[in-house]
Scaffold this motif. Structure first.
Motif, PDB file in Angstrom:
ATOM      1  N   ARG A   1       0.830  -1.210   0.000  1.00 52.45           N
ATOM      2  CA  ARG A   1       0.000   0.000   0.000  1.00 52.45           C
ATOM      3  C   ARG A   1       0.861   1.256   0.000  1.00 52.45           C
ATOM      4  O   ARG A   1       0.522   2.260  -0.634  1.00 52.45           O
ATOM      5  CB  ARG A   1      -0.944   0.001   1.203  1.00 52.45           C
ATOM      6  CG  ARG A   1      -2.107  -0.965   1.051  1.00 52.45           C
ATOM      7  CD  ARG A   1      -3.242  -0.663   2.008  1.00 52.45           C
ATOM      8  NE  ARG A   1      -2.885  -0.956   3.382  1.00 52.45           N
ATOM      9  CZ  ARG A   1      -2.807  -0.051   4.352  1.00 52.45           C
ATOM     10  NH1 ARG A   1      -3.014   1.223   4.099  1.00 52.45           N
ATOM     11  NH2 ARG A   1      -2.485  -0.416   5.578  1.00 52.45           N
ATOM     12  N   PHE A   2       1.988   1.209   0.713  1.00 50.39           N
ATOM     13  CA  PHE A   2       2.880   2.369   0.792  1.00 50.39           C
ATOM     14  C   PHE A   2       3.426   2.730  -0.587  1.00 50.39           C
ATOM     15  O   PHE A   2       3.522   3.911  -0.936  1.00 50.39           O
ATOM     16  CB  PHE A   2       4.026   2.068   1.760  1.00 50.39           C
ATOM     17  CG  PHE A   2       4.999   3.205   1.938  1.00 50.39           C
ATOM     18  CD1 PHE A   2       4.615   4.372   2.581  1.00 50.39           C
ATOM     19  CD2 PHE A   2       6.304   3.111   1.478  1.00 50.39           C
ATOM     20  CE1 PHE A   2       5.506   5.420   2.762  1.00 50.39           C
ATOM     21  CE2 PHE A   2       7.210   4.143   1.641  1.00 50.39           C
ATOM     22  CZ  PHE A   2       6.804   5.299   2.294  1.00 50.39           C
ATOM     23  N   PHE A   3       3.747   1.711  -1.364  1.00 52.12           N
ATOM     24  CA  PHE A   3       4.365   1.959  -2.669  1.00 52.12           C
ATOM     25  C   PHE A   3       3.367   2.063  -3.818  1.00 52.12           C
ATOM     26  O   PHE A   3       3.719   2.563  -4.884  1.00 52.12           O
ATOM     27  CB  PHE A   3       5.386   0.858  -2.982  1.00 52.12           C
ATOM     28  CG  PHE A   3       6.647   0.953  -2.173  1.00 52.12           C
ATOM     29  CD1 PHE A   3       7.591   1.926  -2.453  1.00 52.12           C
ATOM     30  CD2 PHE A   3       6.877   0.083  -1.126  1.00 52.12           C
ATOM     31  CE1 PHE A   3       8.751   2.034  -1.716  1.00 52.12           C
ATOM     32  CE2 PHE A   3       8.042   0.167  -0.372  1.00 52.12           C
ATOM     33  CZ  PHE A   3       8.982   1.148  -0.671  1.00 52.12           C
ATOM     34  N   THR A   4       2.134   1.610  -3.630  1.00 54.17           N
ATOM     35  CA  THR A   4       1.194   1.583  -4.755  1.00 54.17           C
ATOM     36  C   THR A   4       0.051   2.594  -4.644  1.00 54.17           C
ATOM     37  O   THR A   4      -0.657   2.814  -5.626  1.00 54.17           O
ATOM     38  CB  THR A   4       0.585   0.175  -4.923  1.00 54.17           C
ATOM     39  OG1 THR A   4      -0.127  -0.189  -3.725  1.00 54.17           O
ATOM     40  CG2 THR A   4       1.663  -0.842  -5.233  1.00 54.17           C
ATOM     41  N   THR A   5      -0.135   3.184  -3.490  1.00 52.82           N
ATOM     42  CA  THR A   5      -1.250   4.134  -3.328  1.00 52.82           C
ATOM     43  C   THR A   5      -0.835   5.570  -3.599  1.00 52.82           C
ATOM     44  O   THR A   5      -1.635   6.487  -3.440  1.00 52.82           O
ATOM     45  CB  THR A   5      -1.832   4.048  -1.909  1.00 52.82           C
ATOM     46  OG1 THR A   5      -0.795   4.341  -0.951  1.00 52.82           O
ATOM     47  CG2 THR A   5      -2.406   2.663  -1.633  1.00 52.82           C
ATOM     48  N   GLY A   6       0.410   5.772  -3.987  1.00 50.99           N
ATOM     49  CA  GLY A   6       0.883   7.122  -4.252  1.00 50.99           C
ATOM     50  C   GLY A   6       1.557   7.773  -3.066  1.00 50.99           C
ATOM     51  O   GLY A   6       2.093   8.883  -3.184  1.00 50.99           O
ATOM     52  N   THR A   7       1.561   7.105  -1.913  1.00 54.30           N
ATOM     53  CA  THR A   7       2.155   7.698  -0.712  1.00 54.30           C
ATOM     54  C   THR A   7       3.658   7.908  -0.881  1.00 54.30           C
ATOM     55  O   THR A   7       4.177   8.996  -0.612  1.00 54.30           O
ATOM     56  CB  THR A   7       1.895   6.808   0.512  1.00 54.30           C
ATOM     57  OG1 THR A   7       0.487   6.609   0.649  1.00 54.30           O
ATOM     58  CG2 THR A   7       2.438   7.454   1.775  1.00 54.30           C
TER      59      THR A   7
END
Length: 227
Positions: A182-188
């Motif tokens: 999620r950290f790398f794929t949600t734009g964060t």
């Protein structure tokens, strides 16, 4: 290998070394938060000596780098590391940021029950967080990459900056495979890289580290509105 190429390779290794140390320091802080041994800013007034020691540990790397650059650069220290504040618009921007920080402080002291936490937060977010991060990531690291192309000079330090915020993204909780995805794929991750690049561009265009420090401090210090 030419002299310029050797300097670039040395610069990249230096930045990776600084990044590894920063990640280790942040990881130890993360472990402390998980074990309940880290004192939060809002608890600092009850344990001032322990909180001060904790802050000093967090500032060891920037302090060591400051000393190193002061010894190596001598009279060129201030100019090479953007420690001067010159120009009309630069001074105006600094005054606006400082006024906003003062406004937050006065509001916090007037409206919030824990007055001590407001003052501790002012010191913590301006010095321990804003100055330390801006100096280490977008001053010291970029100095080591001064002979590199702009993509490397911007993306490598700010990629490290983004990775350091993994623990904050996880809200200091457990970090597993799903959290990393999620950290790398949600734009964060790319959001932090972009924000870091903008801070760095602000530093270079203004010619001063103090403007991104004040803006960074203002953004983080605004958390007192939630106290």
């Amino acid at each position: 290998m030419g002299a310029v190429k050797k300097k670039e390779v040395l610069g990249v290794f230096s930045v990776f070394g600084i990044g590894a140390l920063e990640f280790l320091i942040t990881f130890l802080l993360y472990r402390g938060v998980r074990s309940g041994t880290v004192i939060s800013v809002r608890q600092a007034a009850a344990q001032p000596a322990a909180f001060l020691l904790q802050c000093l540990r967090e500032c060891l790397l920037p302090a060591a780098l400051l000393l190193l650059f002061a010894v190596l650069l001598k009279k060129d220290f201030a100019s090479a590391l953007y420690f001067r504040l010159r120009g009309k618009w630069q001074r105006t921007a600094a005054a606006i940021f400082a006024a906003a920080i003062l406004g937050f402080t006065l509001y916090g002291l007037a409206a919030k029950p824990n007055k001590a936490s407001i003052l501790v937060s002012l010191l913590y977010y301006l010095v321990v967080i804003a100055f330390s991060e801006e100096f280490v990531i977008r001053d010291a690291c970029t100095y080591f990459l001064r002979d590199s192309s702009w993509p490397l000079r911007y993306l490598l330090p700010n990629g490290i900056f983004a990775l350091l915020h993994l623990f904050l993204f996880a809200e200091w909780g457990e970090i597993g495979a799903e959290m990393l995805i999620r950290f790398f794929t949600t734009g964060t991750f790319f959001g932090y890289v972009s924000m870091g690049c903008l801070f760095q561009l602000f530093k270079e265009k203004s010619g001063s580290i103090w403007l991104p420090v004040l803006l960074h401090g203002l953004m983080d210090y605004s958390v007192i509105l939630k106290y």
